[in-house]
Scaffold this motif. Structure first.
Motif, short mmCIF file in Angstrom:
data_model
loop_
_atom_site.label_atom_id
_atom_site.label_comp_id
_atom_site.label_asym_id
_atom_site.label_seq_id
_atom_site.Cartn_x
_atom_site.Cartn_y
_atom_site.Cartn_z
N PHE A 1 0.82 -1.23 0.00
CA PHE A 1 0.00 0.00 0.00
C PHE A 1 0.84 1.26 0.00
O PHE A 1 0.35 2.34 -0.32
CB PHE A 1 -0.96 -0.01 1.19
CG PHE A 1 -0.43 0.66 2.42
CD1 PHE A 1 0.51 0.04 3.23
CD2 PHE A 1 -0.87 1.92 2.77
CE1 PHE A 1 1.02 0.67 4.34
CE2 PHE A 1 -0.36 2.56 3.90
CZ PHE A 1 0.59 1.93 4.68
N LYS A 2 2.14 1.16 0.31
CA LYS A 2 2.99 2.35 0.30
C LYS A 2 3.08 2.97 -1.08
O LYS A 2 3.47 4.13 -1.21
CB LYS A 2 4.37 2.01 0.84
CG LYS A 2 4.33 1.72 2.34
CD LYS A 2 5.61 2.03 3.06
CE LYS A 2 5.41 2.01 4.56
NZ LYS A 2 4.94 0.70 5.07
N ASP A 3 2.72 2.22 -2.13
CA ASP A 3 2.69 2.80 -3.48
C ASP A 3 1.74 4.00 -3.54
O ASP A 3 2.00 4.95 -4.27
CB ASP A 3 2.21 1.75 -4.50
CG ASP A 3 3.31 0.76 -4.87
OD1 ASP A 3 4.50 1.15 -4.88
OD2 ASP A 3 2.97 -0.40 -5.17
N SER B 1 -1.04 -1.60 11.65
CA SER B 1 -0.34 -0.32 11.90
C SER B 1 1.09 -0.48 12.38
O SER B 1 1.43 -1.44 13.08
CB SER B 1 -1.12 0.48 12.94
OG SER B 1 -2.35 0.92 12.41
N GLY B 2 1.92 0.51 12.00
CA GLY B 2 3.30 0.58 12.44
C GLY B 2 3.60 2.01 12.84
O GLY B 2 3.56 2.38 14.00
N ASN B 3 3.86 2.85 11.82
CA ASN B 3 4.11 4.27 12.06
C ASN B 3 2.84 5.08 12.23
O ASN B 3 2.90 6.29 12.43
CB ASN B 3 4.91 4.85 10.90
CG ASN B 3 6.35 5.07 11.28
OD1 ASN B 3 6.63 5.44 12.43
ND2 ASN B 3 7.26 4.88 10.35
N LEU B 4 1.69 4.45 12.10
CA LEU B 4 0.38 5.07 12.33
C LEU B 4 0.01 6.11 11.27
O LEU B 4 -0.91 6.91 11.49
CB LEU B 4 0.30 5.69 13.73
CG LEU B 4 0.45 4.71 14.90
CD1 LEU B 4 0.58 5.47 16.23
CD2 LEU B 4 -0.74 3.75 14.96
N GLY B 5 0.68 6.10 10.11
CA GLY B 5 0.29 7.01 9.03
C GLY B 5 -1.05 6.62 8.45
O GLY B 5 -1.94 7.46 8.23
N ASN B 6 -1.22 5.34 8.21
CA ASN B 6 -2.46 4.85 7.64
C ASN B 6 -3.65 5.15 8.56
O ASN B 6 -4.70 5.62 8.10
CB ASN B 6 -2.31 3.33 7.44
CG ASN B 6 -3.07 2.85 6.24
OD1 ASN B 6 -3.85 3.58 5.63
ND2 ASN B 6 -2.86 1.59 5.89
N LEU B 7 -3.48 4.91 9.83
CA LEU B 7 -4.55 5.19 10.79
C LEU B 7 -4.87 6.69 10.84
O LEU B 7 -6.03 7.09 10.86
CB LEU B 7 -4.15 4.70 12.19
CG LEU B 7 -5.22 4.94 13.26
CD1 LEU B 7 -6.39 3.98 13.08
CD2 LEU B 7 -4.65 4.81 14.66
N ALA C 1 -5.95 -4.36 3.48
CA ALA C 1 -4.93 -5.36 3.14
C ALA C 1 -3.74 -4.60 2.57
O ALA C 1 -3.84 -3.97 1.51
CB ALA C 1 -5.48 -6.35 2.13
N THR C 2 -2.60 -4.62 3.30
CA THR C 2 -1.53 -3.68 2.98
C THR C 2 -0.42 -4.24 2.10
O THR C 2 0.36 -3.48 1.54
CB THR C 2 -0.91 -3.12 4.27
OG1 THR C 2 -0.57 -4.21 5.14
CG2 THR C 2 -1.90 -2.20 4.99
N ALA C 3 -0.31 -5.56 2.00
CA ALA C 3 0.74 -6.12 1.12
C ALA C 3 0.22 -7.36 0.40
O ALA C 3 -0.65 -8.07 0.91
CB ALA C 3 1.99 -6.46 1.92
C1 LIG Z 1 4.16 0.44 6.20
C2 LIG Z 1 3.28 -0.74 6.28
C3 LIG Z 1 2.29 -0.89 7.28
C4 LIG Z 1 2.11 0.11 8.41
O1 LIG Z 1 1.58 1.34 7.98
P1 LIG Z 1 1.80 2.63 8.89
O2 LIG Z 1 1.21 3.75 8.12
O3 LIG Z 1 3.28 2.77 9.07
O4 LIG Z 1 1.09 2.39 10.18
C5 LIG Z 1 1.48 -2.00 7.24
N1 LIG Z 1 1.64 -2.95 6.29
C6 LIG Z 1 2.57 -2.84 5.31
C7 LIG Z 1 2.68 -3.92 4.31
C8 LIG Z 1 3.41 -1.73 5.26
O5 LIG Z 1 4.34 -1.65 4.28
#
Ligand SMILES: *Cc1c(COP(=O)(O)O)cnc(C)c1O
Length: 444
Positions: free
Chosen positions: A113-115, A257-263, A390-392
């Motif tokens: 999803f970072k795309d 979530s990780g860096n919480l940007g998506n949230l 679904a992020t990846a």
């Molecule tokens: C970066 C990432 C996340 C976390 O997103 P944040 O915006 O950092 O919370 C979740 N899943 C995948 C696959 C990511 O690359």
């Protein structure tokens, strides 16, 4: 011109003092971080939907059309229109059993999803720089996903070139292929050192007088130009839910979530008028935020990160936490709940999802699915429809997926083509002098 033009929204640092003047979106975009070390947020949050989202009215026919509708009040019509080539891949919503809907954000060029954020940021930066007649070199230290998304997003853009620094032994095989694929205007450097060494190199490059003559920029995930376009897929999901599936209730949204940007982007979409019920932040063992929400830790009581299967979420000190505090303060607890999922439970959920729904989830998405199951268990009430991001793509994590399900995920065409694609990579020692020499000798 027309007197009906409303004043453009300005941007303020999360650390701004009362009465401080906001800066333009373009200035916030090029700066990345505010001079006081804070993160930029909009000075006010407009309701972009007007009369709201109705079941029988299409919001927009494509993500690009949605960008013009939602983001024009925030970044202006000209820049909102620049996003069209960035948003050129689908965001399908898939229905699983038990009122769960999965929004697949991994159909872009690097299959994560970072795309969305990286491609949007690239187009916005290129447009602003072209308007000013300026060029820049983007420097990125990466341990995986972000670097390839950024490299792919900026490749071939006239006034931007990219230098990627990655640890020579610290990335997976798929990631290495993604990072070293030859791209116009992009140089990949395999650094003899760790990820921390790469980050240190980038930091010292920004402090180096000779290199600063080049005009260096960063493209990290705290840039407001990445965050605002990420609100779009929440609107898209809400529209699909009503149009395709006839669901009228406001959904719960589950965000791995990780860096919480998506949230943060999801919460902003709600402030912009979108009818979302609440949010579930799904974390792996890097559990600062869920513990903060439960009152176990105070603000900014961060810890070092730990390694997990969902490695893009291995973040000890989530940088967007500061934005959440500034934007929502004590309201956070009413809008968001959290869950912590370890690697075992992640693998079990991948297996269960494959058995019950025939769906292959990558480890990050599986953290979200398991968090949702636990929340529903705790609440016990009839389940509210849930949208899960679904992020990846599962094929980015073939070992974990195969271990959990016994099935090897089919790589999408953009990943399958990588193995045979031409590569470009240069070796670098972990010293500023060698990075300086390489960057100053960059043929036009
Ligand atoms: C970066 C990432 C996340 C976390 O997103 P944040 O915006 O950092 O919370 C979740 N899943 C995948 C696959 C990511 O690359």
């Amino acid at each position: 011109m027309s007197g009906s033009l409303t004043k453009a929204i300005g941007y303020l640092s999360t650390r701004a003092t009362a009465g401080e003047a906001p800066v333009s979106f373009a200035a916030a975009l090029l700066a990345g971080l505010a001079p006081d070390g804070g993160l930029y947020i909009p000075e006010r949050l407009p309701n972009v939907l007007g009369s709201g989202l109705s079941a029988d009215k299409l919001l927009a026919e494509s993500p690009a059309a949605l960008a013009r509708k939602v983001l024009t009040p925030l970044i202006g019509d000209a820049l909102a229109s620049e996003l069209e080539p960035a948003l050129n891949f689908p965001w399908p919503l898939q229905k699983l059993s038990s009122e769960r809907y999965v929004l697949e954000l991994f159909h872009g060029p690097t299959a994560a999803f970072k795309d969305v954020g990286a491609r949007s940021l690239a187009r916005l930066m290129a447009a602003v720089l072209a308007g000013r007649g300026e060029r820049t070199t983007v420097l990125v230290a990466t341990s995986g996903d972000t670097g390839s998304a950024v490299a792919d997003a900026f490749a071939g853009l006239e006034n931007v070139r990219v230098a990627l620094l990655f640890p020579v032994t610290g990335v997976s095989e798929v990631q290495k292929q993604q990072l070293t694929a030859a791209r116009a205007g992009v140089r990949a450097f395999a650094v003899a050192g760790s990820f921390d060494d790469c980050q240190k190199l980038v930091k010292s490059a920004f402090a180096d007088a000779a290199l600063n003559e080049l005009g260096l920029s960063s493209a990290n995930s705290i840039n407001i130009g990445r965050l605002l376009p990420q609100t779009l897929y929440y609107f898209w999901a809400a529209q699909q839910l009503r149009q395709e599936f006839g669901v009228k209730a406001a959904p719960l949204v589950v965000v791995p979530s990780g860096n919480l940007g998506n949230l943060t982007a999801g919460l902003l979409a709600r402030e912009f008028g979108l009818d979302l019920h609440s949010f579930l932040a799904a974390h792996n063992r890097n559990d600062y935020f869920p513990r903060y929400l439960r009152g176990e830790l105070s603000a900014y009581e961060f810890a070092a990160s730990v390694a997990t299967l969902s490695n893009a979420m291995d973040v000890g000190a989530p940088s967007n936490f500061e934005r959440l505090q500034a934007l929502f303060g004590a309201r956070l607890n009413r809008l968001v709940s959290g869950q912590v999922i370890d690697d075992n439970a992640t693998l079990q959920r991948m297996q269960l999802t494959y058995r019950q729904d025939g769906y292959l989830a990558d480890p990050h998405t599986a953290v979200g699915l398991e968090a949702l199951a636990r929340l529903r268990n705790e609440v016990g009430a009839p389940a509210r429809p849930a949208v899960l991001l679904a992020t990846a793509h599962p094929a980015k994590f073939p070992e974990a997926v195969e271990r959990a399900t016994g099935t090897a995920p089919e790589p999408p065409p953009q990943l399958a083509a990588l193995a045979a694609a031409p590569k470009q990579v240069e070796s670098l020692t972990a010293e500023l002098s060698s990075l300086r020499a390489a960057l100053l000798d960059w043929p036009d």
